[in-house]
Design an enzyme around this catalytic site. Structure first.
Site, mmCIF file in Angstrom:
data_model
loop_
_atom_site.group_PDB
_atom_site.id
_atom_site.type_symbol
_atom_site.label_atom_id
_atom_site.label_comp_id
_atom_site.label_asym_id
_atom_site.label_seq_id
_atom_site.Cartn_x
_atom_site.Cartn_y
_atom_site.Cartn_z
ATOM 1 N N HIS A 180 0.861 -1.183 0.000
ATOM 2 C CA HIS A 180 0.000 0.000 0.000
ATOM 3 C C HIS A 180 0.895 1.230 0.000
ATOM 4 O O HIS A 180 1.701 1.411 0.908
ATOM 5 C CB HIS A 180 -0.925 0.020 1.220
ATOM 6 C CG HIS A 180 -1.830 1.219 1.243
ATOM 7 N ND1 HIS A 180 -3.093 1.206 0.677
ATOM 8 C CD2 HIS A 180 -1.649 2.471 1.739
ATOM 9 C CE1 HIS A 180 -3.656 2.388 0.830
ATOM 10 N NE2 HIS A 180 -2.794 3.182 1.473
ATOM 11 N N CYS A 181 0.754 2.059 -0.999
ATOM 12 C CA CYS A 181 1.592 3.256 -1.143
ATOM 13 C C CYS A 181 0.830 4.473 -0.615
ATOM 14 O O CYS A 181 -0.215 4.845 -1.169
ATOM 15 C CB CYS A 181 1.986 3.475 -2.605
ATOM 16 S SG CYS A 181 3.034 4.923 -2.863
ATOM 17 N N VAL A 182 1.349 5.081 0.452
ATOM 18 C CA VAL A 182 0.674 6.239 1.033
ATOM 19 C C VAL A 182 0.805 7.469 0.143
ATOM 20 O O VAL A 182 -0.009 8.393 0.230
ATOM 21 C CB VAL A 182 1.239 6.544 2.440
ATOM 22 C CG1 VAL A 182 0.943 5.416 3.400
ATOM 23 C CG2 VAL A 182 2.743 6.816 2.380
ATOM 24 N N ASN A 185 -1.925 7.004 -2.205
ATOM 25 C CA ASN A 185 -3.151 6.704 -1.461
ATOM 26 C C ASN A 185 -3.931 5.562 -2.099
ATOM 27 O O ASN A 185 -5.152 5.627 -2.246
ATOM 28 C CB ASN A 185 -4.039 7.955 -1.360
ATOM 29 C CG ASN A 185 -5.064 7.835 -0.246
ATOM 30 O OD1 ASN A 185 -4.868 7.100 0.719
ATOM 31 N ND2 ASN A 185 -6.177 8.543 -0.382
ATOM 32 N N ASN A 186 -3.202 4.516 -2.485
ATOM 33 C CA ASN A 186 -3.856 3.371 -3.116
ATOM 34 C C ASN A 186 -2.958 2.151 -2.972
ATOM 35 O O ASN A 186 -1.745 2.265 -2.759
ATOM 36 C CB ASN A 186 -4.104 3.654 -4.607
ATOM 37 C CG ASN A 186 -5.120 2.701 -5.202
ATOM 38 O OD1 ASN A 186 -5.765 1.926 -4.489
ATOM 39 N ND2 ASN A 186 -5.271 2.746 -6.513
#
Length: 343
Positions: A180-182, A185-186
């Site tokens: 999950h890549c902050v 945001n996805n």
């Protein structure tokens, strides 16, 4: 050399923090987590209970749920760098007759990066639903080590397909889950991995291009001023030849924002470049970040078997199909029809 000393200490602190974070997070119970827990227990006797609850809720919302804060921070950093590049570096370089195409290259990369960012953040990463579960479970075989047949996700109440994982941020199961890549945001999964790869590559190229152009401008200033052949009077009143440290301090006093931006984008280029190489390695070997991390606990080998002396499972990546096919899978994820044709 007050500025230079503080700036070097700052760079060393940031690099050390990144290195310690990478080392510590590889352990089952990281020393970072133990330190944070210990510090929170000590502070709990001093900080009021109500304030502790508010802080815990804020931190949980920030680091354990989907939040646009890092997206805003990402855009703000890009705006700050490009604002400084446009208003100072571009103008100075244009006066020094730098080639126009070279000066416009960062903007071209920015446009491509923003396109990849939007696609990566808005695209479906491969959400597993009851309607597509039957087809997705047939795409990858279970390796029997990292992915076991019959494991049910307690949240989604569905059997987990091979190479999938439940994302606690988004509360969904994702097909070929990477992480999950902050910053976008996805989740990064099978269907948006290509956008993330291009986003990361263009972001690294952006930072490197801005750094190269800015460094070239400062070098040009030094050469035109013939500063390297000059001298200066030190604090003791003695005449000394110009050294690199004096030159850096002089450039900072003359172009403070440009020098600070150059230090930032150089550090960013190194960090992003290393991460980009790591993702390229994962793509060429047909691994995800989740699988790479889990495989470290089992050990890597060319054989997949139960060892007779200790019955220890040795992991082998069964999903790798060669460099070209592995890279092709990133940009064209396999479907059930394609797997049937191969079998």
């Amino acid at each position: 050399m007050d500025f230079l000393t503080l700036f070097l200490i700052y760079l060393c602190f940031v690099l050390t923090a990144i290195a310690l974070l990478c080392i510590c997070t590889g352990r089952k119970e990281s020393c970072l987590a133990r330190s944070v827990n210990g510090a929170s227990q000590v502070l709990s006797f001093v900080i009021p209970t109500q304030f502790q609850r508010v802080t815990q809720k804020a931190l949980h919302r920030l680091f354990h749920t989907r939040s646009c804060l890092f997206v805003v921070l990402h855009i703000a950093l890009q705006a700050a760098v490009y604002g400084e590049y446009t208003w100072e570096v571009f103008v100075y370089c244009w006066e020094l007759q730098f080639h126009l195409l070279l000066l416009l290259l960062p903007y071209v990369l920015l446009a491509g990066n923003m396109g990849c960012f939007i696609l990566c953040s808005q695209a479906n990463p491969g959400i597993i639903t009851k309607s597509n579960h039957a087809s997705l479970v047939k795409i990858y075989a279970y390796d029997g080590v990292l992915f076991q047949k019959g494991i049910v996700c307690p949240t989604c109440n569905m059997e987990k397909p091979a190479r999938s994982k439940h994302c606690s941020f988004c509360s969904i199961c994702v097909h070929r889950f990477d992480h999950h890549c902050v910053w976008v945001n996805n989740c990064i999964g099978a269907f948006n991995a290509k956008y993330f790869f291009l986003y990361l590559f263009t972001l690294t190229a952006m930072a490197a291009t801005v750094a190269i152009i800015t460094a070239a401008f400062l070098i040009q200033v030094v050469l035109l001023s013939n500063m390297m052949h000059g001298s200066y009077i030190d604090d003791q009143g003695q005449e000394r030849a110009v050294e690199i440290l004096f030159l850096v301090q002089h450039l900072f006093l003359t172009f403070p924002r440009i020098v600070f931006m150059l230090g930032f984008v150089i550090l960013l280029t190194l960090v992003l470049g290393a991460y980009c190489c790591f993702n390229l390695y994962l793509a060429l070997t047909n691994q995800t970040s989740n699988e790479w991390y889990k495989s470290r606990r089992h050990g890597c080998s060319h054989h997949l078997a139960l060892q007779p002396h200790d019955r220890r499972v040795v992991y082998k990546n069964i999903y790798s199909k060669g460099v070209w096919m592995n890279l092709k899978e990133i940009f064209k994820p396999p479907t059930v029809l394609e797997r049937k044709k191969k079998t």
